[in-house]
Design a protein around this motif. Structure first.
Motif, PDB file in Angstrom:
ATOM      1  N   GLY A 254      -8.699  -4.422  -3.646  1.00  0.00           N
ATOM      2  CA  GLY A 254      -7.513  -5.261  -3.454  1.00  0.00           C
ATOM      3  C   GLY A 254      -7.741  -6.692  -3.916  1.00  0.00           C
ATOM      4  N   THR A 255      -8.920  -7.248  -3.635  1.00  0.00           N
ATOM      5  CA  THR A 255      -9.210  -8.624  -4.029  1.00  0.00           C
ATOM      6  C   THR A 255      -9.339  -8.755  -5.538  1.00  0.00           C
ATOM      7  N   LEU A 256     -10.027  -7.811  -6.179  1.00  0.00           N
ATOM      8  CA  LEU A 256     -10.162  -7.874  -7.640  1.00  0.00           C
ATOM      9  C   LEU A 256      -8.805  -7.733  -8.326  1.00  0.00           C
TER      10      LEU A 256
ATOM     11  N   GLY B  53       4.185   3.285   1.922  1.00  0.00           N
ATOM     12  CA  GLY B  53       3.670   4.432   2.651  1.00  0.00           C
ATOM     13  C   GLY B  53       2.262   4.174   3.135  1.00  0.00           C
ATOM     14  N   GLN B  54       1.890   4.800   4.240  1.00  0.00           N
ATOM     15  CA  GLN B  54       0.581   4.565   4.845  1.00  0.00           C
ATOM     16  C   GLN B  54      -0.483   5.368   4.103  1.00  0.00           C
ATOM     17  N   SER B  55      -1.257   4.687   3.270  1.00  0.00           N
ATOM     18  CA  SER B  55      -2.346   5.298   2.505  1.00  0.00           C
ATOM     19  C   SER B  55      -3.305   4.208   2.077  1.00  0.00           C
ATOM     20  N   LEU B  56      -4.471   4.612   1.578  1.00  0.00           N
ATOM     21  CA  LEU B  56      -5.451   3.634   1.115  1.00  0.00           C
ATOM     22  C   LEU B  56      -4.905   2.839  -0.066  1.00  0.00           C
ATOM     23  N   GLN B  57      -4.172   3.511  -0.953  1.00  0.00           N
ATOM     24  CA  GLN B  57      -3.590   2.817  -2.107  1.00  0.00           C
ATOM     25  C   GLN B  57      -2.591   1.754  -1.662  1.00  0.00           C
ATOM     26  N   SER B  58      -1.837   2.043  -0.626  1.00  0.00           N
ATOM     27  CA  SER B  58      -0.856   1.081  -0.129  1.00  0.00           C
ATOM     28  C   SER B  58      -1.541  -0.161   0.441  1.00  0.00           C
ATOM     29  N   ILE B  59      -2.652   0.038   1.139  1.00  0.00           N
ATOM     30  CA  ILE B  59      -3.378  -1.110   1.692  1.00  0.00           C
ATOM     31  C   ILE B  59      -3.946  -1.968   0.570  1.00  0.00           C
ATOM     32  N   VAL B  60      -4.481  -1.321  -0.483  1.00  0.00           N
ATOM     33  CA  VAL B  60      -5.003  -2.061  -1.632  1.00  0.00           C
ATOM     34  C   VAL B  60      -3.893  -2.889  -2.282  1.00  0.00           C
ATOM     35  N   LEU B  61      -2.725  -2.285  -2.477  1.00  0.00           N
ATOM     36  CA  LEU B  61      -1.600  -3.007  -3.077  1.00  0.00           C
ATOM     37  C   LEU B  61      -1.134  -4.152  -2.180  1.00  0.00           C
ATOM     38  N   ALA B  62      -1.123  -3.927  -0.860  1.00  0.00           N
ATOM     39  CA  ALA B  62      -0.715  -4.986   0.064  1.00  0.00           C
ATOM     40  C   ALA B  62      -1.663  -6.175  -0.024  1.00  0.00           C
ATOM     41  N   ILE B  63      -2.972  -5.902  -0.062  1.00  0.00           N
ATOM     42  CA  ILE B  63      -3.956  -6.977  -0.182  1.00  0.00           C
ATOM     43  C   ILE B  63      -3.779  -7.719  -1.501  1.00  0.00           C
ATOM     44  N   ALA B  64      -3.520  -6.964  -2.584  1.00  0.00           N
ATOM     45  CA  ALA B  64      -3.337  -7.591  -3.896  1.00  0.00           C
ATOM     46  C   ALA B  64      -2.115  -8.518  -3.899  1.00  0.00           C
ATOM     47  N   PHE B  65      -0.998  -8.063  -3.353  1.00  0.00           N
ATOM     48  CA  PHE B  65       0.216  -8.880  -3.325  1.00  0.00           C
ATOM     49  C   PHE B  65       0.039 -10.121  -2.457  1.00  0.00           C
ATOM     50  N   VAL B  66      -0.643  -9.965  -1.329  1.00  0.00           N
ATOM     51  CA  VAL B  66      -0.807 -11.085  -0.403  1.00  0.00           C
ATOM     52  C   VAL B  66      -1.726 -12.161  -0.983  1.00  0.00           C
ATOM     53  N   ASN B  67      -2.776 -11.746  -1.694  1.00  0.00           N
ATOM     54  CA  ASN B  67      -3.769 -12.698  -2.189  1.00  0.00           C
ATOM     55  C   ASN B  67      -3.454 -13.267  -3.565  1.00  0.00           C
ATOM     56  N   ALA B  68      -2.614 -12.591  -4.343  1.00  0.00           N
ATOM     57  CA  ALA B  68      -2.361 -13.020  -5.723  1.00  0.00           C
ATOM     58  C   ALA B  68      -1.869 -14.473  -5.823  1.00  0.00           C
ATOM     59  N   PRO B  69      -0.947 -14.951  -4.955  1.00  0.00           N
ATOM     60  CA  PRO B  69      -0.520 -16.352  -5.080  1.00  0.00           C
ATOM     61  C   PRO B  69      -1.647 -17.368  -4.905  1.00  0.00           C
ATOM     62  N   ILE B  70      -2.677 -17.016  -4.150  1.00  0.00           N
ATOM     63  CA  ILE B  70      -3.814 -17.933  -3.968  1.00  0.00           C
ATOM     64  C   ILE B  70      -4.505 -18.170  -5.296  1.00  0.00           C
ATOM     65  N   TYR B  71      -4.794 -17.084  -6.028  1.00  0.00           N
ATOM     66  CA  TYR B  71      -5.473 -17.216  -7.318  1.00  0.00           C
ATOM     67  C   TYR B  71      -4.539 -17.832  -8.359  1.00  0.00           C
ATOM     68  N   LEU B  72      -3.260 -17.555  -8.256  1.00  0.00           N
ATOM     69  CA  LEU B  72      -2.307 -18.148  -9.181  1.00  0.00           C
ATOM     70  C   LEU B  72      -2.347 -19.677  -9.073  1.00  0.00           C
ATOM     71  N   ARG B  73      -2.319 -20.193  -7.862  1.00  0.00           N
ATOM     72  CA  ARG B  73      -2.313 -21.638  -7.682  1.00  0.00           C
ATOM     73  C   ARG B  73      -3.654 -22.260  -8.070  1.00  0.00           C
TER      74      ARG B  73
END
Length: 314
Positions: free
Chosen positions: A101-103, A157-177
């Motif tokens: 998710g972080t990468l 949906g509740q799955s490992l892929q969904s958690i990875v996508l959630a982490i990616a969406f939440v953290n992406a603005p930090i790296y953008l700024r």
């Protein structure tokens, strides 16, 4: 002969950098502690099948809620599963989700941040697009992070892929700024202007001259965000929106065991909670060290302090 000299020079440069890194760790025990914690957690995740004394998802109803001791070093939970084995297996899930998710968030955020920072001072469509991206990032960051992550998991949906996508969406603005701020300062440098005057295309200027020189804060943020993503993964599992039980994961283990604290059975939730806290703390220390080591000015100051160590240079 020339190739041999180049190889020798690279080897000497690598040995000097390694010696400098080890000297920094000796003078900053907190950095060494952070690397030791992260290394231990990663090794446990890799060698869990050989280190764990019991299968992580095998329940023994006869041995339920046994206190720490022998043969269960950290005791057992309400279903009879060995807590020590599950604590060792949990980093496989938590680290995998957090790192992926972080990468992914860093890839999305740094790419958009480099484009926004480069084109924001340009008139026309490029400036409009940069402004649209930044306003979208403002909207995303306006939501509470945890609530936003829950909403994304509910949508995907509740799955490992969904958690990875959630982490990616939440953290992406930090790296953008982060990347946008770095690029906007680097874009005015003389070597960037020289590359533009030489007729180099924008994409090549960004990839070759701007992004490599703007990565220091991004690399430091990566380690901090991995630890934070481990914590977010555990929080989602704790409320039932993340990894499903009985999969060994620190958040779900805490959720399964906290109800027994009232009756005096503290070990099913305390041990995974301690493992989670130590892991996040270790990644935070590693992030602090990367921030120092990736800054040329700080490296020079450190080299000045380490003059007594012969042959050490950043």
């Amino acid at each position: 002969m020339a190739m041999a000299r180049d190889a020798g020079a690279r080897a000497r440069g690598g040995s000097r950098r390694l010696a400098f890194f080890m000297a920094v760790l000796r003078t900053h025990p907190s950095f060494a502690l952070g690397y030791a914690i992260v290394l231990m957690v990663v090794l446990l995740a890799i060698f869990a099948p050989w280190v764990a004394p019991y299968p992580p998802e095998t329940a023994d109803p006869v041995a339920f809620l046994q206190p720490p001791g022998w043969p269960h070093l950290m005791g057992t939970d309400a279903t009879g599963m060995d807590i020590f084995s599950r604590v060792i297996w949990a980093p496989r899930i938590d680290l995998s989700i957090a790192i992926l998710g972080t990468l992914l968030s860093a890839l999305i955020g740094t790419t958009l941040g480099a484009l926004v920072g480069y084109y924001q001072s340009v008139r026309g469509l490029g400036r409009f697009g940069a402004g649209f991206v930044m306003r979208s990032a403002d909207v995303l960051q306006a939501f509470p992070v945890f609530v936003f992550a829950i909403a994304l998991v509910a949508v995907f949906g509740q799955s490992l892929q969904s958690i990875v996508l959630a982490i990616a969406f939440v953290n992406a603005p930090i790296y953008l700024r982060l990347m946008r701020t770095q690029v906007m300062s680097i874009r005015t440098m003389r070597y960037v202007e020289a590359a533009w005057l030489a007729g180099m295309p924008d994409w090549r200027i960004i990839a070759r001259h701007i992004v490599p020189n703007a990565m220091a804060p991004v690399l430091a943020q990566l380690s901090v965000n991995i630890g934070w993503s481990v914590l977010l993964t555990a929080a989602l599992s704790f409320i039932g929106a993340g990894v499903k039980a009985p999969t060994p994961e620190w958040g779900s283990m805490i959720a399964m065991g906290y109800q027994n604290i009232v009756t005096g059975h503290w070990w099913p939730s305390i041990f995974p909670g301690l493992a989670l806290a130590v892991t996040v703390f270790g990644f935070s220390l590693v992030g602090s060290s990367i921030e120092v080591l990736s800054d040329p000015a700080r490296r020079r100051r450190l080299a000045g302090r380490l003059e007594t160590v012969r042959g050490i240079a950043p």
